[in-house]
Design a protein around this motif. Structure first.
Motif, short mmCIF file in Angstrom:
data_model
loop_
_atom_site.label_atom_id
_atom_site.label_comp_id
_atom_site.label_asym_id
_atom_site.label_seq_id
_atom_site.Cartn_x
_atom_site.Cartn_y
_atom_site.Cartn_z
N LYS A 48 64.54 86.84 3.00
CA LYS A 48 64.06 86.01 4.11
C LYS A 48 62.77 86.60 4.69
CE LYS A 48 65.48 83.29 8.08
NZ LYS A 48 66.56 82.89 9.01
N GLY A 51 59.90 85.28 2.91
CA GLY A 51 59.63 83.85 3.05
C GLY A 51 60.52 82.94 2.24
N THR A 53 64.22 81.00 1.34
CA THR A 53 65.45 80.51 1.95
C THR A 53 66.63 81.00 1.12
OG1 THR A 53 65.32 78.42 0.71
CG2 THR A 53 64.37 78.46 2.92
N GLY A 193 69.27 79.89 9.92
CA GLY A 193 68.11 79.23 10.52
C GLY A 193 66.95 79.17 9.56
N ASP A 194 66.05 78.23 9.80
CA ASP A 194 64.86 78.05 8.96
C ASP A 194 65.23 77.84 7.50
OD1 ASP A 194 63.14 78.47 11.19
OD2 ASP A 194 63.36 80.64 10.93
N GLY A 195 66.31 77.11 7.28
CA GLY A 195 66.72 76.78 5.92
C GLY A 195 67.63 77.78 5.25
N SER A 196 68.03 78.84 5.96
CA SER A 196 68.92 79.86 5.40
C SER A 196 70.30 79.78 6.05
CB SER A 196 68.33 81.26 5.57
OG SER A 196 67.17 81.43 4.78
#
Length: 501
Positions: A48, A51, A53, A193-196
């Motif tokens: 992560k 950058g 996911t 969050g943020d696609g993870s």
């Protein structure tokens, strides 16, 4: 506080419970990671940062299986290993092993500080010592080798803070100890969050190099990492290149707290470190001589030996006891990297030989680089998981498997209860029922819990873990609850039920 099975481990019982959701439905991420221990969570955190996911898919609860049952030493001092590595791999590769462990310790400290993870990290020297004249030269040789490799080693004679005399010891400075469950769970909290995502109670039941399937959902990804102690099923054939071993662990308050982390060079092995508990008492976390999973007689003997040894530290009543498990590779080095030399398989990490904290973090650093296309990591010169013929370990490996086979033939199917009625309360046995091998346990209420004794991984007979009340496979290390449900693999399917009530 934790509850249920978690209470068997001091670390799990003194950590707040995690509350990650179960995987439901289908999703897509850059990297899917099976396993929520130190390897899986650290790999996810590093990816992560790069950058990517990620989705961590944990079969039970994050940080509470093998990592949460370790002694949790952050150290590059792995008993007597560097002279062995130098002999098998050469000086340059032995140096890489030590560099990886030292870098892993600093990386753990960085992650805990940066993400404000409360993990009770405490600076502490690490010692390997001997009280046996026959091992003094071995200690002296290890000091010579490790100093030449650039590790923070020194030779000590006399007092090293233990309640008895030692003849010689190797001391590593700038090491540490920590709370493993809080560390892994704390890092995991930073991931969603943020696609993870992080998912618990989500056992992988099927997998491909670009897909992980559970009973309730599917994760598609460009890369799949198997951070599962031993890769699931028969991936990479590592079940034939690493054999399982179990260790007795006990935790008790002590009156004589030693000022370091310790392990002896001779057998039986005794390891100790301390931790200040929530009640303010100093607890010893002590591990003893390893044994084959499911070998009840060895388990009893090694726990009894460990209890006798710990009495030297003015130990109070034992508060926790459990069995932890790890894998020893054929040639003393872990397997880390691609499961296939064609790189169309999985990223894997296994064979840490009971030194999974630093090795697991080093593995995560390698796996994160490989998952982002950074080939040629220098540490792979010693850890490469695709090395076809592990160096100078085959004979010992054959001997280990032969002893397992002899145990299965000579032990379980002779001099045992022949039916459920013959079981005493608290007794377990492997028996023949209607032509089938059955693993049966009668609890204190008289209820019999019976499942197939045939491991669902590759057909070995399981053995009884008296301490944890689990069925453990001595061949490849899978563990199962009384109900037959998988605790950890390589098995992914439960043992078949034979009786209820």
């Amino acid at each position: 506080m934790a509850s249920g099975d978690d209470d068997k481990s001091y670390w799990n019982a003194t950590a707040e419970p995690t509350r990650f959701p179960q995987l439901k439905g289908d999703m897509e991420v850059d990297v899917a990671i099976i396993g929520g221990g130190i390897v899986g969570i650290t790999t996810a955190r590093l990816l992560k940062e790069m950058g990517k996911t990620v989705a961590v898919i944990e079969a039970r609860r994050v940080g509470r299986e093998v990592t949460g049952k370790s002694t949790a030493k952050m150290t590059s001092q792995h008993s007597i290993i560097y002279q062995t590595l130098e002999r098998k791999f050469g000086e340059d590769r032995a140096r890489l092993y030590g560099e990886a462990q030292e870098r892993a310790i600093r990386e753990m400290q960085r992650l805990a500080t940066h993400y404000e993870v409360s993990a009770d990290i405490e600076a502490m020297p690490a010692f390997c010592y001997t009280r046996d004249e026959k091992h003094v030269a071995e200690i002296e040789k290890e000091v010579e080798v490790t100093q030449r490799l650039g590790l923070p080693a020194s030779l000590v004679r006399g007092d090293i803070g233990l309640p008895y005399d030692v003849l010689a010891a190797i001391r590593f400075d700038a090491q540490a100890q920590f709370h493993p469950t809080r560390y892994v769970a704390g890092l995991a909290e930073t991931l969603p969050g943020d696609g993870s995502h992080v998912f618990e109670n989500s056992r992988a039941v099927d997998w491909e190099p670009t897909r992980v399937v559970t009973d309730t959902g599917t994760v598609s990804a460009a890369i799949v990492v198997m951070a599962t102690h031993l890769p699931l099923g028969q991936v990479g054939g590592y079940y034939a290149m690493a054999y399982p071993k179990a260790e007795p662990v006990i935790v008790a308050p002590i009156g004589r707290a030693p000022p370091g982390m310790y392990i002896n060079a001779e057998q039986p092995s005794h390891s100790i470190r301390t931790h200040r508990g929530p009640d303010g008492k100093i607890y010893a976390i002590a591990a003893g001589q390893s044994f084959k999973p499911g070998h009840t007689d060895e388990e009893r003997q090694n726990f009894a030996d460990l209890e006798r040894w710990l009495a030297s530290f003015d130990a109070g009543p034992i508060a926790y006891r459990w069995v932890n498990e790890d894998y020893t590779s054929m040639d003393s080095a872990p397997f880390i990297g691609w499961s296939s030399s064609t790189r169309d398989g999985y990223l894997v990490a296994t064979g840490f030989d009971a030194w999974g904290i630093s090795n697991g973090t080093a593995a995560a650093m390698i796996l994160a680089d490989l998952a982002t296309g950074k080939d040629g990591h220098p540490w792979l010169d010693v850890f490469d998981s695709t090395r076809i013929k592990p160096v100078a370990g085959g004979g010992e490996f054959v001997k280990e498997n032969a002893s397992v086979a002899a145990h299965l033939v000579a032990g379980y199917l002779s001099s045992k209860p022949k039916d459920y009625d013959a079981l005493e309360p608290g007794q377990a046995a492997i028996m023949k029922i209607d032509g089938d091998n059955v693993a049966a346990f009668k609890d204190e209420t008289g209820t019999v819990h019976a499942v197939s004794a045939v491991c669902s991984h590759m057909g070995c007979l399981v053995g009884w873990n008296e301490t944890d009340r689990t069925w453990d496979c001595p061949c490849h290390g899978s563990r199962f609850e009384l109900s037959g449900r998988v605790i950890h693999g390589p098995a992914t399917r439960p043992l078949g039920s034979k009786i209820t009530g």
